[in-house]
Design an enzyme around this catalytic site. Structure first.
Site, PDB file in Angstrom:
ATOM      1  N   HIS A  39       0.853  -1.179   0.000  1.00  0.00           N
ATOM      2  CA  HIS A  39       0.000   0.000   0.000  1.00  0.00           C
ATOM      3  C   HIS A  39       0.894   1.237   0.000  1.00  0.00           C
ATOM      4  O   HIS A  39       2.137   1.122  -0.026  1.00  0.00           O
ATOM      5  CB  HIS A  39      -0.961  -0.017   1.205  1.00  0.00           C
ATOM      6  N   HIS A  82       4.061   1.351   2.173  1.00  0.00           N
ATOM      7  CA  HIS A  82       5.253   0.684   1.637  1.00  0.00           C
ATOM      8  C   HIS A  82       5.886   1.530   0.537  1.00  0.00           C
ATOM      9  O   HIS A  82       7.107   1.648   0.456  1.00  0.00           O
ATOM     10  CB  HIS A  82       4.879  -0.673   1.032  1.00  0.00           C
ATOM     11  N   LYS A 109       5.309   2.992  11.708  1.00  0.00           N
ATOM     12  CA  LYS A 109       4.048   2.344  12.081  1.00  0.00           C
ATOM     13  C   LYS A 109       4.284   1.139  13.005  1.00  0.00           C
ATOM     14  O   LYS A 109       3.544   0.921  13.954  1.00  0.00           O
ATOM     15  CB  LYS A 109       3.335   1.941  10.786  1.00  0.00           C
ATOM     16  N   VAL A 131       2.043   6.409   7.128  1.00  0.00           N
ATOM     17  CA  VAL A 131       1.110   7.023   6.168  1.00  0.00           C
ATOM     18  C   VAL A 131      -0.301   6.675   6.624  1.00  0.00           C
ATOM     19  O   VAL A 131      -0.577   5.536   7.010  1.00  0.00           O
ATOM     20  CB  VAL A 131       1.365   6.508   4.731  1.00  0.00           C
TER      21      VAL A 131
END
Ligand code: PAF
Length: 285
Positions: A34, A37, A149, A176
């Site tokens: 996504h 990455h 994250k 993100v």
């Protein structure tokens, strides 16, 4: 113009694809890529002459009860996304290619792997570090990029590199988020629309804590504000809400000043999600 990356499946093919450059970067993933990455890959591109992305769903970091079998896999889709982000090589090995024998010797994440994620997923961070070290040996990068994250994973990797003198620079890349605040994760694909609403409780709690910290609240107040917000979120089963130091993931004391990570984990239905925010605690209020 974007050039599709070279996809290699074996150690031998990888070794051939690794060209001699001053600076090679690696981005390690489990696929189902996504935008989170892709931001790692773009950052890698800006820092290195050759960018290798690994795609490998590592069985060693899943407990038998976890989602190894149903973890989303889409190599073709991943490679198409990576072409646009600037990857040169995609290493997508099989399990047998990575683990030629059942590994007898594994990396022990020690204290940094025993709390929070380690307490809820025993052995998880040992499994992560074992494959990260193997992939570092196979790719031989100068720089390795990891997402903020997975804050505890990042701490564990940094500590392994430090303690075991692994010759690589570790770079953290910010989380993100979708416009509604949900941190991007491959596991978000498991959420139905109503579960997604529940999952938003995690980022809401972090935002609230961030506001409190900015307004001068102390460590205890910041953590309790997040915990209260999570407790208010119906259908969210909270695994932990912890304010920890950014190096060893130890709980910080109430009189703590300076950087701290507020880390949360919870389950929505059968989906387990984690999120975190890095805060400055300067109690003034
Ligand atoms: O963050 C992940 O996707 C995985 O834990 C990693 C670093 C690729 C190791 O399997």
């Amino acid at each position: 113009m974007t050039r599709p990356p070279v996809v290699v499946r074996t150690r031998r093919e990888l070794a051939i694809a690794l060209v001699p450059v001053p600076r090679r970067a690696v981005v390690m993933t489990m696929g189902a890529l996504h935008e989170g990455h892709l931001s790692l890959v773009r950052e890698a591109r800006s820092r290195a002459d050759q960018v290798v992305v690994t795609i490998f769903v590592n069985p060693l970091q899943f407990a038998p009860t976890e989602d190894l079998e149903r973890y989303p896999r889409d190599l073709e889709g991943d490679v198409a996304l990576l072409a646009g982000a600037g990857a040169d090589v995609v290493f997508a090995p099989t399990v047998d290619e990575v683990y030629r024998d059942e590994p007898v010797v594994r990396v022990d994440a020690g204290e940094v792997g025993s709390r929070l994620e380690g307490a809820h997923r025993p052995g998880h961070l040992d499994g992560v570090l074992t494959v990260v070290l193997k992939l570092l040996h196979l790719v031989r990068p100068q720089v390795a990029l990891f997402g903020q994250k997975d804050a505890q994973q990042l701490m564990a990797v940094r500590r392994m590199v430090h303690d075991l003198d692994v010759p690589v620079e570790v770079v953290a890349v910010p989380t993100v988020r979708d416009p509604d605040g949900l941190a991007l994760s491959s596991r978000n694909a498991y959420l139905d629309p109503s579960e997604r609403q529940v999952a938003l409780g995690l980022s809401r709690a972090l935002r609230l804590a961030e506001q409190r910290a900015r307004a001068g609240a102390g460590a205890d107040e910041v953590r309790l504000a997040a915990a209260a917000e999570l407790a208010r979120t119906d259908r969210l089963v909270v695994d932990y809400v912890a304010l920890i130091d950014p190096v060893l993931a130890r709980d910080v004391a109430g009189d703590h000043r300076g950087a701290a990570v507020l880390a949360v984990a919870g389950r929505v239905g059968s989906t387990r999600l984690i999120d975190n925010v890095v805060l400055e605690i300067e109690e003034t209020a």
